[in-house]
Write a protein that holds these residues in place. Sequence first.
Motif: not given
Length: 448
Positions: A86-95, A235-251
Amino acid sequence: MPALTADWLRAHPQARTIRAAACDLNGVARGKRMPIPSAEKVLKDGTRFPMSVLNLDIWGEDIEDSPLVFETGDKDGQLFPTERGFVPMPWLDSPSALLPIWMFHEDGRPYEGDPRHALNRVAQRYKDKGLTPVVAVELEFFLIDDSSRKLQVPVSPKSGKRRQAAEILSIRALDAFDTFFTELYDACESMEIPADTAISEAGLGQFEINLVHVADPLRAADDAWLFKQLVKGLARRHGFAASFMAKPYEDYSGSGMHAHFSVLDAEGKNIFDDGGAKGTDALQHAIQGCLSALPDSALIFAPHANSYDRLVPGSHAPTSVCWAYENRTAAIRVPSGAPAARRIEHRVAGGDVNPYLALAAILGAALNGIEDGQMPPAPITGNAYDQKLDQMPGSWAEAIDRFENSPEIERIFAPTLIRNMLMTKKQEMRDMAELTPAEQVEIYLDTV
């Protein structure tokens, strides 16, 4: 092992729900939410869901004409907890806690379409030779405000401002999101993910966190897989996204997952260490193995339509099949430093990869090279982008073709996994062709 994980439940009575989840071909967690009593049953008896679940496309849809679906009645596999427990899931509201699981046939054989078993297959090859890979990964990701159609860096909680610039190794950029990173490190500690240094990178709102070397490739891949879930969820708990996609920005430059590895013999000595800067013949052989498999492995290192936007010349991502000492334009880099720590850095994989498959491809290719005993060409010097060198596949279609017809890949992966990967990527390539680039980004932003 089950007793130890049951002990975890008793030591964490605040946990209210459990997620039992396995990793599919795209690195997505697939599984079930359950109450605590059901989780205790999983520890003893495992759980079941269709084998086809580990072979869904990026939308979570069945693969058309897959033999895992109607041809076999969509039969179940049996899934048991991995040694992670088991590992905790600290990003969720309920334990809550996550119980990583992996798939087996009814008779106890590993299901060869499971990415974790693919890496275990390679790890066993090393073990049979009395060798142990020591592995670490560096994971790059973007923090993104995706509340409108225009992706942009989030507003800093510190200043209330939006910094519209890339800031390489900027302490200010890290401090702008200090609360997020502090919580992230606390969460890594609670999940036993060995997070090390963080830096700001060359992209807009882009960061990198290194994970510490571990003498267990499965553990390293587990850490990377769990880390990606944690970063995105927190990141979603902080109101934004975190993404590991290869290339979100063209520039701006894209995100990679650089893998570092050395190999220990039965006495614990690094077989790449010759006491100097060059390294041993075993190091050279492993490099040649990696080079030989590079073009055919592109589908593993660049598994999505967006992945190929990152693999372009001059973008801080390697495009040539080459190696070098202390040169970040090369696909395979041998870092400088103490001889005892002599290692290979494999720089091709994007942040959007499945960590289990990426490490299986890297370590499997290196072991092929060690077994074959072939020497690589001379290391390059200077800018690899300016030299006439063999190139990585430049498109998804070319990568699929190379993967499908590769004897190198057949030495690393089981036929079932090769078949499933090909069917998945061919279906995704067909369906992605109907979407605009913006629609593709929307699919990949949270998923990979």
